[in-house]
Design a protein around this motif. Structure first.
Motif, PDB file in Angstrom:
ATOM      1  N   SER A 183      56.123 -12.784  25.206  1.00  0.00           N
ATOM      2  CA  SER A 183      57.215 -13.741  25.339  1.00  0.00           C
ATOM      3  C   SER A 183      58.281 -12.989  25.349  1.00  0.00           C
ATOM      4  O   SER A 183      59.371 -13.365  26.433  1.00  0.00           O
ATOM      5  N   GLY A 184      58.595 -11.841  24.830  1.00  0.00           N
ATOM      6  CA  GLY A 184      60.116 -11.187  24.805  1.00  0.00           C
ATOM      7  C   GLY A 184      60.234 -10.545  26.354  1.00  0.00           C
ATOM      8  O   GLY A 184      61.234 -10.568  26.999  1.00  0.00           O
ATOM      9  N   LEU A 233      62.913 -10.926  30.155  1.00  0.00           N
ATOM     10  CA  LEU A 233      63.392  -9.994  30.907  1.00  0.00           C
ATOM     11  C   LEU A 233      62.701 -10.064  32.331  1.00  0.00           C
ATOM     12  O   LEU A 233      63.280  -9.908  33.250  1.00  0.00           O
ATOM     13  N   THR A 234      61.320 -10.302  32.660  1.00  0.00           N
ATOM     14  CA  THR A 234      60.901 -10.283  33.856  1.00  0.00           C
ATOM     15  C   THR A 234      61.299 -11.333  34.495  1.00  0.00           C
ATOM     16  O   THR A 234      61.154 -11.277  35.921  1.00  0.00           O
ATOM     17  N   ALA A 248      70.245  -8.018  38.800  1.00  0.00           N
ATOM     18  CA  ALA A 248      69.353  -8.666  38.172  1.00  0.00           C
ATOM     19  C   ALA A 248      68.061  -8.044  37.778  1.00  0.00           C
ATOM     20  O   ALA A 248      67.294  -8.119  36.874  1.00  0.00           O
ATOM     21  N   MET A 249      67.856  -6.900  38.493  1.00  0.00           N
ATOM     22  CA  MET A 249      66.640  -5.903  38.410  1.00  0.00           C
ATOM     23  C   MET A 249      67.219  -4.783  37.415  1.00  0.00           C
ATOM     24  O   MET A 249      66.404  -4.374  36.691  1.00  0.00           O
ATOM     25  N   MET A 269      66.976  -1.617  32.119  1.00  0.00           N
ATOM     26  CA  MET A 269      67.727  -0.582  31.322  1.00  0.00           C
ATOM     27  C   MET A 269      67.529  -1.014  29.850  1.00  0.00           C
ATOM     28  O   MET A 269      67.430  -0.484  28.972  1.00  0.00           O
ATOM     29  N   ILE A 270      67.326  -2.437  29.507  1.00  0.00           N
ATOM     30  CA  ILE A 270      67.268  -3.138  28.357  1.00  0.00           C
ATOM     31  C   ILE A 270      65.768  -2.525  27.761  1.00  0.00           C
ATOM     32  O   ILE A 270      65.713  -2.232  26.303  1.00  0.00           O
ATOM     33  N   THR A 271      64.752  -2.622  28.673  1.00  0.00           N
ATOM     34  CA  THR A 271      63.375  -2.257  28.010  1.00  0.00           C
ATOM     35  C   THR A 271      63.515  -0.721  27.655  1.00  0.00           C
ATOM     36  O   THR A 271      62.853  -0.431  27.017  1.00  0.00           O
ATOM     37  N   ALA A 272      64.103  -0.023  28.682  1.00  0.00           N
ATOM     38  CA  ALA A 272      64.123   1.415  28.224  1.00  0.00           C
ATOM     39  C   ALA A 272      65.047   1.791  26.943  1.00  0.00           C
ATOM     40  O   ALA A 272      64.613   2.515  26.138  1.00  0.00           O
TER      41      ALA A 272
END
Lengths: 496, 497
Positions: A91-92, A96-97, A456-457, A462-465
């Motif tokens: 869900s998290g 982002l996706t 948007a991409m 960057m957040i996931t990293a």
């Protein structure tokens, strides 16, 4: 364990189902409204799932019973620590996706966007259902819905190649579903229940001769989505799907659903004790070890970036299963943690691949020389992902790989320790050259200037990293993955 | 336990019978009368069937004596949970299908409307008569009424319809004759035609060869009528060439009612311990059913004509129902009975979609359908639901019939049949997923714009409302199947199961 009855698990499943219907109705005429449904549903879903962390960590399980499906079996959702890890991850990352998808689809002016967002929402509903299923039949139902909702996403491009990949996907997944159905029916007839129980419920209730057969059928059944060799071939072919599909579904939701199913079978249906007693774990540990090493080696030779990442995924998924099969405390903890950590790492890598494609239309590794100068932020995130997969601190991959290696040592299985270490080497071998070429080689053709992916991409990747780094330093931050994993292991090994 | 003489038991036959006579009379003046009268009559029967089922479940088995004559000399109508259930299924599906028939009758049979609805209602009467009667010869009478009207209805289609109907007449009459011979032999041995009476008198005669032959003739007769492989050869042509409204009606219902006759013979007229075990009819039926399941699925894959594909699919599905009977255990029989309901809904839904496609495109070729979901989104969505249910994707109803059949096969230790059921699910997936891929995922032929809003051309409400009720039913029957199983079907099982 105390059980609370709540509507939240059902809410988490239904919210994207409702969004899917709204998306269909809104259609292409009001694109922004349509995208709003997706984002709204993703945020609400994540909030609902996150709110369950508190009660679960206090030792309670949250349950929704819907109806009696067939005499003796209910359609039931039960949120336990293990399910919550998967639920939080899916869900998290969907939040982002979704943002990433909007950027990707609009930049490329893709066709059939309504169908895309509809299927995506439906797939996430199914994923939540899988994460929170209380018994094998409920899981099977959501598993089938996941297969069907992701099929149009694989075949999205509608080219003959995409349609063929879709057909291959269906053949593999539907065949494996029949194996699961058969096993569920056989178990139900003999034991009268299919409820997941920490530590397993089959011991002493199923005919001795049937145990190896059922284990094989169930693991191969779930193993298709988990991309165990030799039934992994659908995954590289499915890379023809749009990159957000590959990122969330084929690095996180679908394949993790397969791994999740495998782990449910290993830890909650059979249980580590039974597997040791019957010696069932060893042949499969060998099989997944083969997958780990073979996939890693094939990845070395793949020039198509997404296919290389696909084989890397196959490699990582089998690592998770091997951790659980090692049936030691650290091994299972490492497996569950890696389920979460790998999700963040792989999605970062796929996001980067998609960003590169959108900006430069390059798909091959050999074309990526010097791209670090054009897209430094993207490649920095890629580097973090690569380091994490190789298990280099301070990225989260290190934590899970550490526990996996500890698990091999605890179980006194040196051979699998070697497997883990070799796979880390392979990770370095097929990912680091990309990083090196990107930053330290000169691009062919005209010299690049700074030209990053659309925001948007760029922001999601960057957040996931960043999250991968944070979780590497403080594994229990925010999402409490570590505590949940530890609690799950305690229930499994303590109760079993 | 006997219930009082409820008028619903006779009205359920009388209303459609009398109405069918009045259609030509009223139709002489007002040509549109047929549709509304048929709808009214079937609706009334639906209400009767619900009353009957409710009474059976709350009070007990209903015995209605025609004309006040006591059985076993008089004819009686007996309604127990089994035929109460089948009765509701037949009435419900008939009503929905009749509702949807208006547009396609208008297009295909405009000049024959009045005659059409007359015979149509007689067919319905025949089917209901078979369902409620408690007398084996009375059943033959209704069987012939149903068969003859069906032959006539099929023959008025296009292309090869008259030849298809002729094939069906020959084979169907042979089947009915076998049934009649069975009745005759039983009458010779027992002197009775009443089902309950036969059930009492026959056990003493189980050693007799005549009784054995009677059972065999019943089996052969019903097998021909049901379209059980390899006696199914009349079925594909009959379903394909019949007018749309006719195939939508016959396909979900006719073979199911014939299956009901089989079940009635096997478990009520004869005791299951004799019919299924002593005579190894159970084994024979199971193996024939397994062959039907696989053959039907394989042959369906080869079809490009939508209705022909559905016809072979029906051959396969009849196999499921017969397999459940042949397994000779409670779970298997529950699976069969549930599949009578489920398959009825699924095929009614799919054939109504076929009727819709015939109405809008005039064709039956599945390869001409790419992009159809832009023109008829709701209809294609209903098709998708029906298709997924046929494949057996939960939570649609199709999955649950398979679940019970698989459990029944495991309980009986018949692992081969488990494999057959699972394999056929995969084979079914081939041709139904192919259809979904063609419609939804293949690019539409040149000229399709992104939203395709301008080309939306949906079917009229008279067709889409029943279609959607059927599609919703597929989902709801799946989710709530446990209520049906525990509340009705478990009560329909014979003693000793």
């Amino acid at each position: 364990m105390e059980t609370i009855s709540s509507i939240k698990p059902l809410g988490a499943v239904l919210v994207s189902l409702i969004a899917a219907m709204l998306i269909l109705v809104t259609g292409d005429r009001h694109r922004n409204l349509r995208e709003t449904w997706t984002l709204l549903a993703a945020v609400i879903k994540f909030s609902l799932v996150f709110s369950l962390v508190g009660p679960v960590l206090e030792g309670r399980s949250v349950e929704t019973t819907l109806l009696t499906l067939v005499p003796g079996l209910k359609l039931q959702l039960r949120v336990d620590a293990f399910g919550l890890v998967f639920g939080l991850l899916a869900s998290g990352l969907w939040v982002l996706t979704s943002i990433y998808s909007v950027g990707y689809m609009r930049s490329l002016q893709e066709h059939a966007q309504t169908r895309y967002f509809f299927c995506f929402a439906l797939a996430l509903s199914a994923t939540m259902g899988i994460a929170f299923s209380a018994n094998l039949l409920t899981l099977y139902i959501f598993y089938e819905i996941l297969t069907l909702s992701t099929w149009p996403l694989v075949a999205h491009k509608e080219t003959p190649e995409a349609l063929a990949a879709g057909r291959k996907y269906l053949v593999y997944t539907l065949t494996s579903s029949t194996l699961i159905l058969f096993s569920a029916a056989a178990i139900f007839v003999q034991t009268g229940t299919l409820d997941f129980t920490p530590g397993g419920f089959l011991a002493g209730r199923v005919a001795e001769g049937m145990l190896p057969l059922l284990f094989a059928l169930l693991l191969f059944g779930f193993g298709v989505k988990a991309a165990i060799m030799p039934i992994h071939e659908w995954l590289p072919s499915a890379m023809i799907a749009p990159t957000p599909v590959s990122a969330l579904l084929h690095a996180v939701a679908v394949v993790k659903a397969g791994v999740f199913g495998c782990l449910r079978v290993i830890l909650y249906v059979f249980g580590p004790a039974l597997l040791i007693q019957k010696g069932l774990w060893f042949p499969f540990a060998l099989l997944v070890s083969f997958t780990i090493l073979a996939a890693g080696m094939i990845a070395l030779g793949e020039d198509n970036l997404k296919r290389r990442l696909a084989f890397s995924t196959i490699n990582s998924l089998s690592i998770i299963i091997l951790g659980a099969l090692l049936r030691s405390k650290s091994g299972i903890t490492g497996g569950i943690l890696h389920l979460a950590n790998h999700g963040f790492l792989k999605i970062t890598l796929f996001f980067c691949a998609g960003a590169i494609y959108v900006k430069t239309h390059k798909e091959l590794v050999s074309q990526l020389d010097g791209i670090g100068k054009q897209m430094p932020l993207t490649m920095a995130a890629f580097t973090i992902g690569a380091m994490g997969l190789a298990g280099i601190p301070p990225i989260n991959g290190f934590i899970s790989k550490w526990y996996l290696c500890l698990g091999a040592l605890e179980a006194h299985e040196m051979i699998f320790l070697v497997v883990f270490l070799l796979s880390a080497l392979l990770d370095v071998a097929f990912l680091f050259p990309i990083v090196y070429n990107a930053f330290f080689k000169d691009a062919r053709g005209k010299p690049p200037h700074f030209d990053e992916a659309p925001r948007a991409m760029l922001v999601p990747l960057m957040i996931t990293a960043l999250v991968s780094v944070i979780l590497g330093i403080y594994p229990d931050a925010f999402l409490r993955f570590f505590s949940l994993a530890a609690m799950a292991v305690q229930n499994i090994l303590g109760g079993g | 336990m006997n219930a009082p003489q409820i008028p619903a038991a006779i009205l359920i036959i009388l209303i459609p019978l009398m109405t069918s006579y009045s259609i030509p009379l009223l139709g002489w003046r007002w040509r549109g009368a047929g549709y509304y009268l048929a709808l009214l009559a079937i609706g009334a029967s639906l209400v009767c069937s619900l009353i009957l089922l409710y009474t059976v479940l709350t009070v007990g088995t209903i015995h209605y004596h025609l004309g006040g004559w006591l059985p076993p000399w008089g004819i009686e109508y007996v309604i127990d949970p089994l035929n109460g259930f089948v009765g509701v299924v037949v009435c419900c599906l008939s009503f929905l299908v009749t509702l949807s028939s208006r547009a396609s009758v208008e297009k295909e049979l405009a000049d024959k409307k009045v005659r059409f609805y007359t015979i149509y209602l007689l067919l319905f009467t025949g089917l209901m008569g078979i369902t409620v009667t408690g007398d084996v010869f009375n059943l033959y009478v209704f069987l012939e009424i149903a068969s003859l009207t069906a032959y006539a209805l099929i023959a008025i289609g296009e292309d090869g319809a008259p030849l298809a109907a002729f094939n069906y007449i020959i084979m169907g009459t042979i089947g009915a004759c076998f049934y009649l011979l069975g009745v005759g032999y039983l009458y010779i041995m027992t002197g009775s035609l009443n089902i309950a009476d036969l059930a009492k008198l026959l056990p003493a005669l189980y050693g007799s060869k005549v009784v054995l032959v009677a059972l065999s003739f019943f089996l052969i007769g019903t097998a021909i009528k049901m379209g059980l492989f390899p006696l199914h050869v009349w079925l594909p042509d009959a379903y394909t060439y019949a007018p749309s409204a006719v195939s939508s009606f016959i396909a979900p219902l006719m073979t199911k009612v014939m299956a009901y006759i089989l079940i009635r013979v096997m478990i009520t007229v004869f005791e299951p311990s004799y019919s299924l075990k002593a005579v190894p009819a159970g084994t024979i039926l199971s193996w024939l059913a397994a062959a039907a399941i696989l053959a039907g699925s394989i042959l369906a894959i080869a079809q490009s004509d939508f209705k022909r594909m559905l016809a072979y699919s029906s051959v396969s599905q009849i196999g499921y129902i017969v397999l459940g009977v042949g397994l000779a255990n409670a779970t298997g029989l529950v699976g069969s009975l549930l599949h009578i309901l489920n398959h009825g809904f699924m095929k009614a839904c799919l054939f109504t979609v076929a009727a819709a496609l015939m109405l809008k495109t005039g064709g039956r070729n599945i390869y001409q359908l790419p992009g159809m979901h832009r023109r008829m989104p709701f209809t294609m969505a209903a098709l998708a639901i029906g298709a997924l249910s046929m494949v057996g994707v939960p939570p649609t109803c199709g999955f649950f019939s398979k679940w019970y059949l698989i459990l029944g096969a495991i309980e009986a230790g018949q692992w081969v049949f488990v494999g057959v059921i699972l394999l056929s699910s995969l084979l079914t997936a081939v041709y139904f997923m192919r259809m979904i891929e063609i419609i939804f995922l293949r690019p539409a032929p040149s000229g399709g714009n992104e939203s395709g809003e301008g080309v939306r051309d949906e079917i009229p409400l008279s067709m889409s409302v029943p279609l959607w009720i059927l599609a919703a039913g597929i989902l709801l029957l799946g989710l709530f199947n446990e209520r049906i199983v525990s509340g009705i079907l478990r009560l329909a099982l014979p003693a000793g199961y």
